[in-house]
Motif scaffolding. Structure first.
Motif, short mmCIF file in Angstrom:
data_model
loop_
_atom_site.label_atom_id
_atom_site.label_comp_id
_atom_site.label_asym_id
_atom_site.label_seq_id
_atom_site.Cartn_x
_atom_site.Cartn_y
_atom_site.Cartn_z
N GLN A 46 22.14 18.51 -20.77
CA GLN A 46 20.74 18.18 -20.49
C GLN A 46 19.86 18.48 -21.69
OE1 GLN A 46 20.03 20.44 -16.87
NE2 GLN A 46 19.43 18.51 -15.91
N VAL A 47 19.06 17.51 -22.07
CA VAL A 47 18.13 17.74 -23.17
C VAL A 47 17.02 18.66 -22.67
CG1 VAL A 47 16.47 16.67 -24.73
CG2 VAL A 47 18.61 15.50 -24.19
N GLN A 48 16.81 19.74 -23.42
CA GLN A 48 15.80 20.72 -22.99
C GLN A 48 14.46 20.37 -23.63
OE1 GLN A 48 16.55 23.20 -20.79
NE2 GLN A 48 18.56 22.23 -20.69
N LYS A 49 13.45 20.28 -22.79
CA LYS A 49 12.12 19.97 -23.33
C LYS A 49 11.18 21.10 -22.97
CE LYS A 49 12.35 16.04 -25.44
NZ LYS A 49 12.47 16.20 -26.88
N TYR A 50 11.56 22.31 -23.35
CA TYR A 50 10.66 23.36 -22.90
C TYR A 50 9.49 23.60 -23.84
CZ TYR A 50 14.70 25.84 -24.89
OH TYR A 50 15.76 26.23 -25.63
#
Lengths: 503, 316
Positions: free
Chosen positions: A65-69
């Protein structure tokens, strides 16, 4: 199967391209080393991972999962825990309270203390951490605090744990406990990112390794089989380093510093020693052995309850650092952040803070002279910075250390240079540079005192070692008689065999 | 376009740019703003805040705080008037005021630096003690000035500009120089940046802090003398709440409450923005009650801007 993946990460700061297009991945249940010199981009990498800073371009992918935090909080929820060199604990709270901070077991707002202590106690025990959850964090040693930080990650059920120089302030025994803990986490399938300067540790612990240099990927080793230390060092510095220590014989002159019966709160018994011109004298001991405390007493940073100090045969008062400096004694403290750098001020000001008194007239500064001095030491010590006006806070740890050295080298008439953990958190290349500086200063007739908890370092660069243990000087060993066994035996408080630790 | 505009606003000189823009705007849109008379009035109105801000800047830059300034201004004004009335010499009055102001500052400094009492608490205490002294000395009443020459301190002009404005300008220049070009100034900033590291680097931290407060007391006395001269009497209730205006102006000018960051240009702009806001509201006949709200909003906006600037610089 990669679990954590960095994909084309780039990040620029004003004046520095900290990371450019770095990609690598780490498998599940692996300890992955991240190495590189100061300023190579390790810390930036960690900041990006922890959500503290945003990459300009590129993604972090966890479990596909691409993390977009957007913040550290989001990273937290994604199961990423970063354990920084500067620990993030509340000193006035107990261990258990720290571990449950933000998630106290409460009933209508009232903390269920007994439940909390027993739960946390069990967790600690099952993780093999032997610390009483009722103790306040301020009473813990640095090593114990590190354990509490890791326990925090365990309790939060982290998937990715990044450790930034975890052993930099630990004794070898504490490091061993830490390693066992890290290996246990690997067995549980966590991804561990291990940032360190110490090749021994990386080769011992890590399954795979990434090396950064100048913000770029210098090498990625999916396995450490067939990888040699020399190869990694070369990848880090971009050239071969044959002999890190580079010790050479020097002529030793008269006694420069004579400290007699120095007494203070944290010393078990009064300590006496002397250091000669041209000599590099090592002080070795475990954390809490009293080395730094003794040096602070000599420097006048803490109040002495007794003892006399003389420089070149002349007794001096040195009840505060100003007098010590004027008598020719200077100290580079162990805790750079708290005792060394002046945050928010430029390199130039940090270098000139003490020596400027030689270049002033009626209290008015000489800006041209100060700029010249700053430039001289930035060049001489190879400080990596876009300009002398840069805020010292924006530099990496090793470069900050060099600036502090520059502060003292620009002083006039320094006769005794005390350096406490001179290479803590500093990479191999810069280490040799710093040792070389120390040798040159000794050759010019300075007495150099090196305080270190790294045994190879004191053995590698010192002419003589005083070992401290439990607040007193326990042994005095000349270079010809250096042996790990003898030094460790004198440093250990209980009569455990040194082999258990040295191995 | 928007990007470069943002860059300018968040840059080091962002506040100056905003100030210039605001000044241009009100000059065009507010009638009677850009007249010689109004300009002099505006400058006269910021003299007290501006003078005290010079040394408050040092205080804040060293991570300290001084709440006693308003009381010292009133007390020193009283002392100046009473001493010159009693002796018949204005010079003696001025010296007595400077001495008293300096003495209060010295006490502040010694208690804070040597006995390590929190600056907020210490000056909160001296603020009340000194105000009490001023009230006791005059039995709570204003004390009139006997010698008309005393009025000349505030009324006299040089090249058409009233002397208090000259005093303010000179103090800005002097303290700007002291901050940037002297060991004292640099040590002040270093102490604010990291007190322990400064001590270990050989800075005489206690001495520097004591001097900062002593200077602050003396500068307050200057402001007090000029104020007394302008209002033609020593008023024990003068300058109440001054400390908040001064600290606001400094913070507005980018002086960090966390210490280690200060610039005289910022402080000047901070003082002027506060003064202009008040001046413009008076010209536009905005009721005084609303002015409190506007001042508070300006301060909040300035601090928010400062915060944005810090994070844009990547400082943590």
């Amino acid at each position: 199967m990669s679990f954590l993946e960095f994909s084309h990460i780039s990040k620029a700061y004003p004046g520095v391209q900290a990371l450019s297009d770095v990609s690598f991945s780490v498998a599940k249940g692996a300890i992955h080393g991240l190495m590189g010199e100061n300023g190579a981009g390790k810390s930036t990498m960690i900041r990006v991972l922890s959500g503290d800073q945003h990459a300009d371009t590129g993604d972090i992918v966890i479990d596909g999962q691409v993390q977009k935090y957007a913040s550290t909080r989001d990273a937290f929820h994604a199961g990423v825990i970063v354990i920084h060199q500067e620990l993030q604990l509340v000193p006035e709270l107990t261990v258990a309270e720290n571990l449950r901070l933000g998630r106290f077991p409460a009933n209508a707002g009232v903390i269920q203390a007994r439940q909390m202590f027993s739960e946390v106690g069990e967790k600690l025990k099952s993780a093999g951490i032997d610390i009483d959850p009722r103790r306040k964090v301020k009473t813990l040693s640095i090593g114990e605090r590190q354990m509490v930080e890791i326990a925090k990650a365990i309790m939060l059920d982290a998937r990715v744990i990044a450790l930034d120089e975890p052993t930099s302030s630990l004794s070898s025994r504490e490091s061993e406990i830490l390693f066992a803990l890290i290996e246990r986490l690997r067995a549980e399938g966590k991804v561990i990112l291990y940032i360190s300067h110490r090749l021994d540790e990386v080769f011992r612990l890590c399954d795979s390794l990434t090396v950064l240099r100048d913000g770029k990927l210098a090498a990625h080793h999916p396995s450490l089989e067939n990888v040699t230390r020399e190869q990694v060092v070369a990848e880090m510095v971009g050239r071969e380093i044959s002999n890190v220590w580079g010790w050479r014989a020097r002529t030793v002159g008269d006694v420069r510093l004579k400290a007699e019966a120095i007494a203070g709160d944290k010393l078990m018994q009064p300590a006496s020693f002397e250091a000669r011109a041209g000599e590099i004298l090592g002080f070795f001991g475990l954390i809490g052995a009293g080395r730094s405390e003794l040096m602070r007493l000599v420097y006048g940073a803490d109040l002495r309850s007794g003892g006399t100090i003389s420089v070149d045969g002349q007794a001096i008062r040195a009840v505060d650092p100003r007098q010590a400096i004027r008598a020719g004694i200077v100290l580079c403290s162990e805790d750079r952040k708290h005792d060394g750098i002046i945050q928010g001020r430029s390199l130039e000001e940090n270098i000139n803070i003490s020596s400027r008194r030689h270049n002033t007239r009626f209290g008015i500064l000489n800006p041209r002279k100060e700029a010249e001095i700053a430039e001289t030491y930035i060049k001489k010590l190879k400080v990596r910075t876009p300009s002398r006006k840069q805020d010292i806070l924006n530099l990496s740890g090793g470069n900050q250390q060099k600036v502090i050295l520059g502060r003292w080298l620009s002083e006039q008439g320094v006769r005794v240079l005390i350096v406490d953990e001179p290479t803590r958190g500093i990479d191999v290349g810069a280490k040799s540079e710093i040792y070389e500086i120390l040798y040159q200063l000794a050759e010019q007739g300075m007495a150099i005192i090196v305080v270190s908890s790294e045994l190879p370092e004191v053995m590698g660069i010192c002419d003589r070692i005083l070992v401290m243990c439990g607040g007193r000087i326990s042994a005095h060993i000349d270079r010809n008689d250096f042996s790990e066994r003898a030094i460790l035996a004198a440093a250990l408080p209980d009569k455990k065999t040194p082999d258990a630790i040295a191995s | 376009m928007t990007n470069s505009f943002k860059k300018i606003l968040l840059g080091d000189q962002g506040l100056v740019v905003i100030f210039v823009l605001a000044f241009a705007l009100v000059s065009v849109f507010v009638p009677n703003f850009l007249t010689e008379r109004n300009m002099l009035g505006l400058l006269q109105s910021v003299v007290t805040v501006g003078i005290v801000a010079c040394t408050m800047m040092f205080c804040l830059a060293a991570r300290d705080f001084d709440l006693s300034v308003g009381s010292i201004v009133a007390f020193a004004g009283m002392v100046a008037v009473m001493a010159s009335n009693a002796t018949g010499s204005i010079m003696v009055g001025i010296l007595a005021a400077l001495l008293c102001g300096g003495a209060v500052g010295l006490i502040n400094g010694v208690v804070i630096a040597k006995f390590r009492i929190n600056a907020l608490i210490t000056t909160l205490a001296t603020m009340q003690i000194v105000r009490g002294l001023a009230l006791i000395a005059s039995d709570g009443r204003a004390v009139g000035i006997n010698d008309p020459n005393f009025y000349q301190l505030a009324l006299s002009k040089l090249f058409g500009i009233p002397s208090p404005i000259w005093v303010l300008a000179i103090l800005f220049v002097v303290f700007g120089f002291v901050l940037n070009r002297t060991v004292f100034g640099k040590n002040t900033l270093a102490i604010g940046g990291n007190p322990e590291a400064s001590r270990l680097a050989g800075v005489n931290v206690d001495w520097t802090r004591i001097w900062i407060f002593t200077l602050q007391g003396m500068v307050c006395a200057i402001a007090g003398i000029l104020l007394a001269s302008r209002i033609t009497s020593g008023q024990p209730n003068a300058a109440i709440g001054l400390e908040l205006s001064v600290i606001s102006a400094c913070v507005l000018g980018g002086v960090s409450l966390a210490g280690g960051r200060a610039a005289i240009a910022g402080v000047i702009v901070g003082v002027m923005i506060m003064g202009i806001a008040e001046n413009v509201m008076n010209l536009l006949n905005i009721p005084a009650f609303y002015q409190y709200i506007v001042r508070g909003v300006i301060l909040l906006l300035a601090v928010l801007l400062d915060n944005l600037r810090s994070s844009a610089l990547g400082r943590r």
